[in-house]
Design a protein around this motif. Structure first.
Motif, PDB file in Angstrom:
ATOM      1  N   GLY A 144       0.805  -1.230   0.000  1.00 51.94           N
ATOM      2  CA  GLY A 144       0.000   0.000   0.000  1.00 51.94           C
ATOM      3  C   GLY A 144       0.828   1.266   0.000  1.00 51.94           C
ATOM      4  O   GLY A 144       1.780   1.420  -0.774  1.00 51.94           O
ATOM      5  N   ALA A 202       8.057   1.938   4.567  1.00 49.77           N
ATOM      6  CA  ALA A 202       9.090   1.764   3.544  1.00 49.77           C
ATOM      7  C   ALA A 202       9.845   3.074   3.336  1.00 49.77           C
ATOM      8  O   ALA A 202      11.075   3.096   3.219  1.00 49.77           O
ATOM      9  N   ASN A 233       8.439  -8.717   9.984  1.00 44.07           N
ATOM     10  CA  ASN A 233       7.194  -7.985   9.718  1.00 44.07           C
ATOM     11  C   ASN A 233       6.951  -6.996  10.855  1.00 44.07           C
ATOM     12  O   ASN A 233       7.468  -7.165  11.957  1.00 44.07           O
ATOM     13  N   ILE A 234       6.156  -5.987  10.553  1.00 42.82           N
ATOM     14  CA  ILE A 234       5.718  -5.069  11.607  1.00 42.82           C
ATOM     15  C   ILE A 234       4.199  -5.123  11.687  1.00 42.82           C
ATOM     16  O   ILE A 234       3.519  -5.131  10.668  1.00 42.82           O
ATOM     17  N   PRO A 275       0.662  -3.510  13.736  1.00 39.44           N
ATOM     18  CA  PRO A 275       0.264  -2.331  14.520  1.00 39.44           C
ATOM     19  C   PRO A 275      -0.512  -2.660  15.788  1.00 39.44           C
ATOM     20  O   PRO A 275      -1.552  -2.040  16.063  1.00 39.44           O
TER      21      PRO A 275
HETATM   22  C1  GRF Z   1       1.493  -0.513   9.241  1.00 37.61           C
HETATM   23  O1  GRF Z   1       0.620  -0.091  10.214  1.00 37.61           O
HETATM   24  C2  GRF Z   1       2.076  -1.850   9.594  1.00 37.61           C
HETATM   25  O2  GRF Z   1       2.127  -2.089  10.953  1.00 37.61           O
HETATM   26  C3  GRF Z   1       1.119  -2.809   8.948  1.00 37.61           C
HETATM   27  O3  GRF Z   1       0.679  -2.163   7.783  1.00 37.61           O
HETATM   28  C4  GRF Z   1       0.791  -0.762   7.928  1.00 37.61           C
HETATM   29  C5  GRF Z   1       1.557  -0.259   6.752  1.00 37.61           C
HETATM   30  O4  GRF Z   1       1.510   1.128   6.641  1.00 37.61           O
HETATM   31  N1  GRF Z   1       1.738  -4.094   8.755  1.00 37.61           N
HETATM   32  P1  GRF Z   1       2.408   1.867   5.575  1.00 37.61           P
HETATM   33  O5  GRF Z   1       2.028   1.328   4.194  1.00 37.61           O
HETATM   34  O6  GRF Z   1       3.830   1.594   5.898  1.00 37.61           O
HETATM   35  O7  GRF Z   1       2.057   3.312   5.697  1.00 37.61           O
END
Ligand code: GRF
Length: 195
Positions: free
Chosen positions: A13, A18, A105-106, A108
């Motif tokens: 997205g 990134a 991975n992250i 939220p």
């Molecule tokens: C973040 O909140 C992350 O934790 C989750 O997806 C979201 C990605 O946001 N896995 P972005 O595309 O980096 O703005």
């Protein structure tokens, strides 16, 4: 042999994480972002990668789950770590095997709470709010064959104050993500000296 450690970012997205990672490793002495990959041709992360002149690769479901193209590409680029940053598809076994303990991975929220299939984006924060939680946070973890279940590397938390709405919780979480994810990647790469 590349002198710097090489990072591959997967995102589906916007790619604000990134962006922070690309900023952090631009002109970095020891590591660089080698490529950004996505399943989504319309993902804004592609524009962000272009701005940093970082190569990109778009793949479809067949290519990802039924061919070796992505693994071959990452290997040919001598990637050391695979970083998922808002990437919504489950990682296939061939990729997990090719990069054991090197895919992170992250998420939220404070795993193991609010994880698993379908728990992404606003769904996570809405559940946290609905349950009246007093805190939430972020989790950085290794990736395995299940959504959000690999070993936890790092967690940071924030308090949910009375009156905090969805936007506020998202904002607080995002601040923590942007602050910590690049640093955690850097720490992991330092430990990976002997790859
Ligand atoms: C973040 O909140 C992350 O934790 C989750 O997806 C979201 C990605 O946001 N896995 P972005 O595309 O980096 O703005």
């Amino acid at each position: 042999m590349h002198l710097k450690k090489r990072i591959a970012i997967f995102a589906s997205g916007s790619g604000s994480n990134a962006q922070k990672i690309m900023e952090h490793f631009k002109n970095h002495n020891d590591a660089e972002v080698a490529i950004v990959l996505t399943n989504n041709p319309d993902a804004y992360v592609l524009q962000r990668a272009d701005n940093f002149e970082i190569p990109t690769h778009i793949f479809n479901r067949h290519e990802f789950y039924h061919t070796e193209t992505v693994v071959t590409l990452l290997k040919s680029l001598q990637v050391d770590i695979v970083v998922l940053a808002g990437f919504l598809w489950l990682i296939p076994e061939n990729l997990l095997k090719a990069f054991p303990n090197k895919i992170i991975n992250i998420h939220p929220a404070l795993l193991p709470k609010y994880g698993g299939k379908g728990m992404y984006g606003d769904f996570v924060h809405k559940s946290v709010l609905q349950n009246g939680e007093e805190e939430s946070g972020i989790t950085i973890h290794f990736v395995n064959e299940h959504f959000d279940e690999g070993e936890i590397i790092h967690q940071s938390r924030f308090r949910i104050e009375k009156g905090d709405d969805l936007e506020m919780i998202k904002f607080k979480g995002q601040q923590l993500e942007h602050l910590h994810y690049p640093k955690i990647i850097e720490q992991l790469l330092k430990k990976m000296k002997s790859i």
